[in-house]
Each structure stands twice: as structure tokens, then as C-alpha cells.
Write an enzyme that holds these catalytic residues in place. Structure first.
Site, short mmCIF file in Angstrom:
data_model
loop_
_atom_site.label_atom_id
_atom_site.label_comp_id
_atom_site.label_asym_id
_atom_site.label_seq_id
_atom_site.Cartn_x
_atom_site.Cartn_y
_atom_site.Cartn_z
N ARG A 44 0.87 -1.34 -0.10
CA ARG A 44 -0.16 0.00 0.20
C ARG A 44 0.91 1.39 0.14
NH1 ARG A 44 -5.48 -1.42 3.60
NH2 ARG A 44 -5.84 -3.20 2.44
N ASP A 152 -16.69 7.48 8.61
CA ASP A 152 -15.52 6.56 8.15
C ASP A 152 -14.10 7.40 8.33
OD1 ASP A 152 -15.20 3.69 6.90
OD2 ASP A 152 -13.46 4.80 6.40
#
Length: 295
Positions: A44, A152
């Protein structure tokens, strides 16, 4: 300028760099990364390193130290996991639609409902909740004050959630009646896409929120979904979050956890009424506990 070939050859992640990234993640998100996440971290953050035109993980660690606020959004978006689907862990939605909502509709004289999807990812969970509400209320929505809060930490997934546009195969397993009522097919170059119906979007408010920071909401919720996020925190953080969820639930309200999650020591404050479904109890004698609004 560093070439693509040079970047690829230089991208190694040593133990010192990995440890620094793990500490940085924990300090800012509460997420605990172990050695088993090294490959995920490499994969990532390699993308961010290339996007920044940097040569190594060491360079990126120095950037994090020098500009923590500037990099925080990119960093958090890279590390958070966003695997979800419509009606994931179906038993939660079955209980919500068949048991909880009918009971709330029958008993709620104020005609007010509040549900919180506290780790909503790309939006499939809150839209599934909205479908349950619409189905259970059967045309009564206009006479009720109903709101779904969807939060979120990741700004990228929130943007996708707000758009409400998904690949068509995302709803392949849903009943045809649900697909017809709540999703619109794309046309032209968008034939492989679907959009959620506006009637669902109107029920939901999307907001960015780091669960470790202050929660700005006022009042309490009838149902809180906190699924498949607690597992990323250490035990102390988990217990702190459960205490905060408890305060934000009305007496008799429900807390939904993910299939691999448990309340741990906080279990004694809830009644377990189903598979990872927990109810904040009423006081003895049927009198409700005094749940104060939290600002």
C-alpha cells in the site's frame, strides 16, 4: 527526477522503517499492525512512494516526520481496509428488519429513529440499513424523523459512498424486487454500473470521523453498527470505544459487531441477544437508564 526503474529497485522495507510506520499508524488511528501485515504495508505504501516521486521507504518516513499533518489523509486512506458488500453478515439485517424495527415502530411514540454506521467504508452498509428501514416502514417514512449517520476515517471511501455508484455485480445476489426498487441501471458507457435510489440517499448523512477523536454527535442512537473495525485496535482501545458506544446508545438500543469480534470485558454491560448482536439493558424494574446526550 528518480526513474520508475530506480524506484522499483530501491523499494525495500527494513525493520526500522516497518516499526516506525506501525508506531505512526497506532498513534494516529489506534490500528495495531503486526509482523503479519508487513506485506500489506509494503504494497500500500509503495503506491504512495511512487506517487510522491520518492526513492525509498526511508524517504517516506522522513516525509511523515517532517509533514505529519499534510500526509495524514493519504496515510490513513492507504492503511485502512475497506472490504464490504451489501447486506454483509445478513443475520444482522434480518434481525434489524424483522425484529428490531417493527418493535421500534410499535413502541416509539416520538416517531424518531437514529442509526449509526460507524465504519461505513464505501457505503454498502448504510445503504443496506436504509433499505431495511424503507421495507419495514412501508410508506411511513414521511411521518417519521429517521436518520442514518454513516462515518469513516477514510475520505476516499466516503466520497465513493456519497456518490452511491457501484459495479453492477455488487448487487448480483440481491432479490430482484430489492434491485428493482432501490437501484437504477446505468446506460451507455455506464451499463456495468448501478446507482442507489435517491430515496435511500435522503436518509443518510455521510461524515468523516476518526473513532479515536472526539465524537461531535449529540443525543443517542437506537442502533449502532460497529462491524469489522474493532479488531484493528488494541484491547485497551477496544474497551474505551465500547464504553463510548455504550454512552451513545439509548437504553434498550442495539450494538452490532463483526463476526470475529467480541465485547471482551465490556460484555457484562450488555445482553447478548443474537450472533454478535448486543443490547444495552434497561434498568431493573423496567425503568430506563438515564442516557445523557453527549456533545
Amino acid at each position: 527526477m528518480v526513474s520508475e526503474e530506480q524506484r522499483n529497485s530501491a523499494l525495500t522495507l527494513n525493520s526500522q522503517e516497518f516499526d516506525f510506520i506501525c508506531r505512526y499508524v497506532h498513534e494516529r488511528t489506534g490500528i495495531v499492525l503486526g509482523e503479519g501485515k508487513r506485506e500489506m504495508v509494503y504494497r500500500r505504501f509503495s503506491r504512495i512512494i511512487r506517487d510522491r516521486g520518492l526513492a525509498s521507504f526511508s524517504d517516506y518516513c522522513r516525509l511523515l516526520k517532517a509533514n505529519p499533518e499534510q500526509e495524514q489523509t493519504y496515510f490513513i486512506n492507504a492503511i485502512t481496509t475497506n472490504l464490504t458488500s451489501f447486506f454483509r453478515e445478513q443475520h444482522h439485517f434480518d434481525y434489524l428488519g424483522q425484529q428490531e424495527l417493527p418493535a421500534l415502530l410499535a413502541e416509539n411514540g416520538q416517531k424518531r429513529l437514529r442509526i449509526w454506521s460507524s465504519a461505513c467504508s464505501t457505503g454498502e452498509e448504510p445503504y443496506s440499513i436504509a433499505i431495511c428501514l424503507s421495507e419495514a416502514m412501508q410508506g411511513q417514512l414521511s411521518r417519521w424523523d429517521v436518520k442514518v449517520l454513516a462515518t469513516d476515517i477514510d475520505s476516499n471511501v466516503l466520497s465513493k459512498a456519497q456518490q452511491g455508484i457501484y459495479d453492477r455485480d455488487k448487487i448480483a445476489d440481491l432479490p430482484q424486487e430489492i434491485k428493482s426498487k432501490y437501484f437504477q441501471k446505468g446506460t451507455g458507457s455506464q451499463t456495468d454500473k448501478i446507482r442507489v435510489a435517491g430515496s435511500l440517499s435522503e436518509l443518510i448523512t455521510f461524515k468523516q470521523l476518526n473513532l479515536l477523536h472526539q465524537w461531535p454527535m449529540k443525543g443517542v442512537f437506537d442502533v449502532i453498527f460497529c462491524r469489522n473495525v474493532i479488531i484493528y485496535f488494541d484491547k485497551d482501545t477496544q474497551q474505551d470505544l465500547f464504553a463510548r458506544y455504550y454512552e451513545y446508545l439509548k437504553p434498550g438500543g442495539l450494538l452490532m459487531l463483526g463476526h470475529s469480534e467480541s465485547l471482551g470485558e465490556f460484555q457484562k454491560y450488555f445482553d447478548n441477544i443474537g450472533r454478535t448482536i448486543f443490547r444495552k439493558p434497561l434498568a431493573k424494574g423496567g425503568e430506563p437508564l438515564q442516557a445523557q446526550a453527549v456533545s
